[in-house]
Design a protein around this motif. Structure first.
Motif, PDB file in Angstrom:
ATOM      1  N   SER A  10       0.841  -1.188   0.000  1.00 17.74           N
ATOM      2  CA  SER A  10       0.000   0.000   0.000  1.00 17.74           C
ATOM      3  C   SER A  10       0.879   1.241   0.000  1.00 17.74           C
ATOM      4  N   LEU A  11       0.238   2.394  -0.189  1.00 19.91           N
ATOM      5  CA  LEU A  11       0.976   3.652  -0.165  1.00 19.91           C
ATOM      6  C   LEU A  11       1.572   3.941   1.211  1.00 19.91           C
ATOM      7  N   LYS A  12       1.056   3.301   2.247  1.00 18.83           N
ATOM      8  CA  LYS A  12       1.593   3.497   3.590  1.00 18.83           C
ATOM      9  C   LYS A  12       3.032   3.004   3.696  1.00 18.83           C
ATOM     10  N   LEU A  14       5.287   3.352   1.333  1.00 12.86           N
ATOM     11  CA  LEU A  14       6.119   4.066   0.365  1.00 12.86           C
ATOM     12  C   LEU A  14       7.377   4.618   1.029  1.00 12.86           C
ATOM     13  N   ASN A  18      11.353   9.940  -4.820  1.00 13.81           N
ATOM     14  CA  ASN A  18      10.473   9.661  -5.951  1.00 13.81           C
ATOM     15  C   ASN A  18      10.941   8.436  -6.721  1.00 13.81           C
ATOM     16  N   TYR A  21       6.381   2.607  -8.511  1.00 15.46           N
ATOM     17  CA  TYR A  21       5.966   1.517  -7.638  1.00 15.46           C
ATOM     18  C   TYR A  21       4.716   0.850  -8.187  1.00 15.46           C
ATOM     19  N   ILE A  23       1.469  -0.769  -6.577  1.00 21.82           N
ATOM     20  CA  ILE A  23       0.754  -0.807  -5.301  1.00 21.82           C
ATOM     21  C   ILE A  23      -0.348  -1.853  -5.365  1.00 21.82           C
ATOM     22  N   LYS A  27      -1.825  -1.526  -9.301  1.00 24.37           N
ATOM     23  CA  LYS A  27      -1.777  -0.119  -9.683  1.00 24.37           C
ATOM     24  C   LYS A  27      -0.339   0.366  -9.826  1.00 24.37           C
ATOM     25  N   CYS A  29       2.259   3.384  -9.980  1.00 26.44           N
ATOM     26  CA  CYS A  29       2.311   4.769  -9.516  1.00 26.44           C
ATOM     27  C   CYS A  29       3.701   5.345  -9.711  1.00 26.44           C
ATOM     28  N   ASN A  31       5.717   7.723  -7.469  1.00 23.19           N
ATOM     29  CA  ASN A  31       5.560   8.179  -6.105  1.00 23.19           C
ATOM     30  C   ASN A  31       4.138   7.820  -5.656  1.00 23.19           C
ATOM     31  N   VAL A  32       3.325   8.787  -5.268  1.00 26.70           N
ATOM     32  CA  VAL A  32       1.970   8.464  -4.804  1.00 26.70           C
ATOM     33  C   VAL A  32       0.926   8.635  -5.899  1.00 26.70           C
ATOM     34  N   TYR A  33       1.366   8.980  -7.118  1.00 24.14           N
ATOM     35  CA  TYR A  33       0.414   9.345  -8.165  1.00 24.14           C
ATOM     36  C   TYR A  33       0.205   8.194  -9.149  1.00 24.14           C
TER      37      TYR A  33
END
Length: 240
Positions: A10-12, A14, A18, A21, A23, A27, A29, A31-33
């Motif tokens: 998960s993003l948690k 990360l 930058n 990844y 996720i 998904k 991504c 970074n978080v996008y």
């Protein structure tokens, strides 16, 4: 070398910095996008660039029309496919495709494995090009002989006629005798230089840089911070 993105639950989870990844196993991504329509099965990345079976990317943004099959990374600032050279902003129409060559990786790796961009050079039939830390497009450096051009360290470079500091010519420097003391100070047979400027009042014989302090130097006459004269008290504060 192309590699698959790190797979995170998960993003948690990360890590800092930058990167690309995957996720939850599905998904993709940057970074978080999330990268819209990215193909998880064929997605690979390298130095901030990426590609899958459908598209090519830089920092998660699509290079429109780029060919994934022939897309290759040249260094941290440039890539190419069968038709175009790409800089960080997109297709680079100023450089000559057939003769374009990068002259370095564009980065160094620190002991903690952190990647840092450096002053970077490339050349084509028209001359020399430079990319800086936050550059999106290359800058032409005029009057440089690309056949004799070579980098000295992360900021200094030279050809048969000029010494450069981050693309700026040191007008009085002698390329044949110039040496970089670190990436802020250098010397030739006659002068001491702070970045691209002669330190006119520096004492040549006693001038020295301070170990691991890239901004500091001293001689028997003065103390220096980025080439500016400072008091001994200020110098010691910078050393602390």
């Amino acid at each position: 070398m192309w590699t698959q993105p790190a797979i995170l639950p998960s993003l948690k989870d990360l890590p800092p910095g930058n990167n690309y990844y995957i996720i939850d196993g599905t998904k993709v991504c940057y970074n978080v996008y999330p990268i819209k329509n990215a193909d998880r099965e064929t997605f690979v990345c390298q130095l901030g660039f990426a590609k899958d079976k459908n598209n090519c990317y830089r920092l998660g943004e699509v290079y429109k029309g780029a060919d994934p099959e022939t897309f290759e990374v040249l260094n941290i600032y440039f890539a190419k496919d069968k038709q175009y050279i790409y800089n960080l902003a997109g297709i680079d129409k100023k450089v000559d495709y057939d003769t374009f060559t990068v002259l370095d990786t564009g980065y160094i790796i620190h002991t903690n494995n952190r990647q840092e961009k450096i002053t970077s050079y490339a050349k084509d039939k028209n001359g020399l090009w430079m990319m800086e830390y936050y550059s999106q497009k290359p800058v032409a450096i005029k009057g440089i002989d690309t056949d004799t051009f070579t980098t000295i360290d992360t900021c200094y470079a030279k050809d048969k006629q000029y010494v450069l500091w981050r693309g700026k010519k040191l007008k009085k420097a002698d390329p044949a005798t110039f040496e970089a003391l670190n990436f802020n100070y250098g010397r030739d047979a006659r002068n001491i230089y702070a970045q691209d400027t002669v330190l006119a009042n520096a004492d040549y014989d006693t001038f020295e840089i301070v170990n691991n302090q890239v901004s500091l130097a001293k001689d028997k006459r003065a103390f220096y911070h980025f080439g500016e004269t400072v008091s001994e008290e200020e110098f010691n504060e910078w050393m602390a």
